[in-house]
Design an enzyme around this catalytic site. Structure first.
Site, PDB file in Angstrom:
ATOM      1  N   ARG A 126       5.120 -12.647   9.762  1.00 58.98           N
ATOM      2  CA  ARG A 126       5.862 -11.240   9.503  1.00 58.98           C
ATOM      3  C   ARG A 126       7.367 -11.364  10.209  1.00 58.98           C
ATOM      4  NH1 ARG A 126       3.476  -6.096   8.970  1.00 58.98           N
ATOM      5  NH2 ARG A 126       1.467  -6.586   8.109  1.00 58.98           N
TER       6      ARG A 126
ATOM      7  N   GLU B 151       1.061  -1.180  -0.047  1.00 60.07           N
ATOM      8  CA  GLU B 151       0.215   0.113  -0.018  1.00 60.07           C
ATOM      9  C   GLU B 151       0.763   1.181   0.085  1.00 60.07           C
ATOM     10  OE1 GLU B 151      -2.790  -0.278   3.324  1.00 60.07           O
ATOM     11  OE2 GLU B 151      -3.541   1.879   2.766  1.00 60.07           O
TER      12      GLU B 151
ATOM     13  N   LYS C  25       4.350   0.771   9.910  1.00 58.92           N
ATOM     14  CA  LYS C  25       4.473   2.024   9.105  1.00 58.92           C
ATOM     15  C   LYS C  25       3.962   3.211   9.885  1.00 58.92           C
ATOM     16  CE  LYS C  25       2.988   0.097   5.054  1.00 58.92           C
ATOM     17  NZ  LYS C  25       2.671   0.272   3.728  1.00 58.92           N
TER      18      LYS C  25
END
Ligand code: ATP
Ligand code: MG
Length: 576
Positions: free
Chosen positions: A271, A46, A281
């Site tokens: 992850r 994204e 982020k």
């Protein structure tokens, strides 16, 4: 077959035992003829921030699988949220993927490319009675959603007619309603144990300009509504994503089945988490916007651009990603392993040079006043092919302040009054006197003698010294700024935020030390921004790509020479 459909970079030849669980699944799918033998993955960021080393794991995995199985990997920007996305991020992401060594060819896509198609899909669901326009606001939707233990409540608008839904949805698109006044929701099951299936929102009204579609839309698809359909439209065979999407899979399956379109197989993996590092982020953005670091490419950040500026190599990052592998369970990887991979790579490749970070002047009283010699130095003992260079030697040189002690403790073998040491590639010198500043009492210079018979660093009479120091000749030296970086956080798990401790409170106050009066061997004047060196005895350093000027490089310390990971593994070996 079109040319672009052929990818013969590397044939399919992977030894069975080295397959990770994802590659094993793909191997099996190939065997059983799923997807007509195709392997097509994608990396779907994204564009709302810079990529970090966690993304590197996903990039290596997705592009690596495409390479290993002779398939393809798309780069797709999941740009469904115009309020947080920017062109700057799109560009940095492409630069980072390329720098890591991967190529999407012509396969760069955007979720926004499919906005029209997604809208058509939504109409299809409405016509099937599987979606409805809901007039509840965001708070009301949340309040009626229920909990893990309690079912949700049906929206009072759930049973609107198909005609009314079509009319309202078309008018939502036409811009007749204000932001937040209505949504389009899937009509699934408000009592589903999986909360993702409780009539999730598919579209919201947002009169916002999108970085690609401009003002064409005022309704935007939710990530969950877009993601799986984009994968499907691109013919992705294996949608690899992180564990938090496991609970979304039933929803993605539901959409795909209701629409009757190509069904990729979704596979989740854990992850990457790293000690002493935050990876979210949102947190990284906070560090950047609050000025706690110098920008997204601050060399202390785990962003790919930060690591690159720090001096990491793509090879080291890829090696790291392959060593950590992929698993189904969350874990936290030791930062020391990342640094170990870096040191292994740089040790092979980085030329050695001499640099003095905290200079102490040494005058060789018996060395001719105006003489300058060019002495030969080895560029990389690990790689004879890298050859040699010359470095100037003169009557006045600099050594590292910490390489001299007036009153040396027992195990200190470096320079001290009356003691002889070797200057690397040069001569043996003996300290005769330490001269002090009469005001401060600080040592201002050393007066030493050198032994001309030891040129090159060996005594013909076989006498030994216990220390070899690095040095630079004072006159010809290059004065430069060097930045010493250390880990950004003191807490090994800063993201945990236990007991209300906010991650920012564990910032390491010593994560950056700037030294402005370093002395480097003169050849470094030509160092290109981004070039990497080992400063002998000190560590690996990289010429900063932002602040270096022609003839005046600024250096970042990439890593020290102390490999704590190698020590840990040695101890483990010994323990066996
Ligand atoms: P956001 O919360 O903004 O969605 P994100 O970290 O999920 O943040 P994306 O841009 O959605 O960022 O991520 C792109 C891809 O990288 C996704 O497939 C995601 O699963 C993967 N990814 C993100 N962080 C990690 C990580 N720490 N380890 C492995 N893969 C990751
Ligand atoms: Mg994400």
């Amino acid at each position: 077959m079109k040319k672009s459909e052929k990818n013969n970079e590397k044939p399919l030849s992977i030894p069975g035992e080295s397959l990770d669980f994802i590659r094993a699944i793909i191997q099996e799918d190939l065997k059983t003829g799923q997807y007509q033998g195709r392997v097509h993955t994608r990396f779907p960021p994204e564009p709302n921030g810079y990529l970090h080393i966690g993304h590197a794991k996903s990039i290596c995995l997705n592009f690596g699988i495409a390479r290993d199985f002779g398939g393809f990997c798309n780069l797709r920007f999941d740009d469904t949220n115009p309020s947080k996305e920017e062109v700057e991020y799109v560009e940095s992401i492409q630069e980072d993927v390329r720098w890591l060594g991967f190529d999407w060819g012509e396969r760069r896509y955007y979720a926004s490319d499919y906005f029209e198609q997604l809208y058509e899909f939504a109409l299809h669901l409405i016509r099937k009675g599987r979606a409805f326009v809901c007039d509840l606001n965001a708070d009301e939707v949340r309040a009626t959603r229920g909990t893990l233990t309690e079912p949700g409540r049906d929206s009072p608008f759930r049973d609107r007619s198909v005609e009314e839904n079509l009319d309202l949805f078309t008018r939502m698109r036409a811009g007749e309603f204000p932001d937040g006044s209505r949504t389009l929701r899937a009509r699934i099951d408000m009592a589903a144990p999986n909360l993702n299936l409780r009539d999730p929102v598919l579209y919201r009204i947002m009169h916002a300009e999108h970085h690609r579609t401009g003002k064409a839309w005022c309704i935007y698809p939710m990530y969950d509504w877009a993601h799986g359909q984009c994968d499907s439209l691109e013919g992705i065979t294996h949608s690899i994503c992180t564990l938090e999407f496991e609970d979304h899979r039933p929803l993605y399956d539901w959409f795909i089945e209701e629409l009757g379109i190509h069904h990729p197989r979704q596979i989740e993996f854990a992850r990457l988490n790293l000690t002493y590092t935050v990876m979210s982020k949102r947190k990284l953005l906070q560090l950047v916007t609050e000025g706690l670091v110098s920008g997204w490419d601050d060399p202390r950040l785990p962003t790919i651009s930060g690591l690159r500026r720090r001096g990491f190599t793509p090879e080291a990052l890829r090696d790291f990603c392959s060593r950590i592998g992929v698993a189904k369970r969350d874990s936290i990887v030791d930062l020391a392993l990342l640094e170990h991979c870096l040191r292994e790579d740089l040790n092979r490749r980085a030329p050695r040079v001499m640099a003095v970070l905290r200079p102490l002047k040494v005058v060789l009283t018996n060395y001719p006043e105006d003489q300058v010699e060019e002495l030969e130095a080895v560029n990389n003992p690990e790689d004879p092919a890298m050859g040699t260079r010359t470095v100037p030697f003169a009557r006045e040189i600099y050594i590292e302040r910490e390489d001299f002690r007036e009153d040396p403790p027992r195990k200190y073998f470096r320079l001290a009054p009356g003691r002889e040491v070797r200057l690397r590639y040069a001569y043996f010198i003996t300290c005769q006197e330490a001269v002090k500043d009469p005001l401060t009492g600080e040592i201002s210079e050393l007066r030493c003698t050198y032994d001309p018979a030891t040129r090159g660093g060996d005594a013909p009479d076989g006498r030994k010294v216990k220390a070899t120091l690095h040095w630079v000749a004072a006159g010809p030296s290059l004065q430069a700024e060097v930045r010493l970086y250390d880990r950004l956080f003191q807490n090994p798990n800063p993201a945990a935020e236990k007991d209300g401790v906010h991650f920012k409170t564990t910032l390491n106050p010593h994560s950056l030390e700037v030294l402005r009066d370093c002395r480097l061997e003169p050849g470094l004047k030509e160092a290109l921004p981004g070039s990497r060196f080992q400063f002998e005895r000190l560590g690996y350093f990289c010429a900063d790509t932002v602040d270096s000027r022609p003839g005046q490089p600024v250096f970042n310390r990439t890593a020290t020479l102390r490999d704590t990971w190698a020590k840990i593994s040695e101890k483990q070996e010994e323990g066996k």
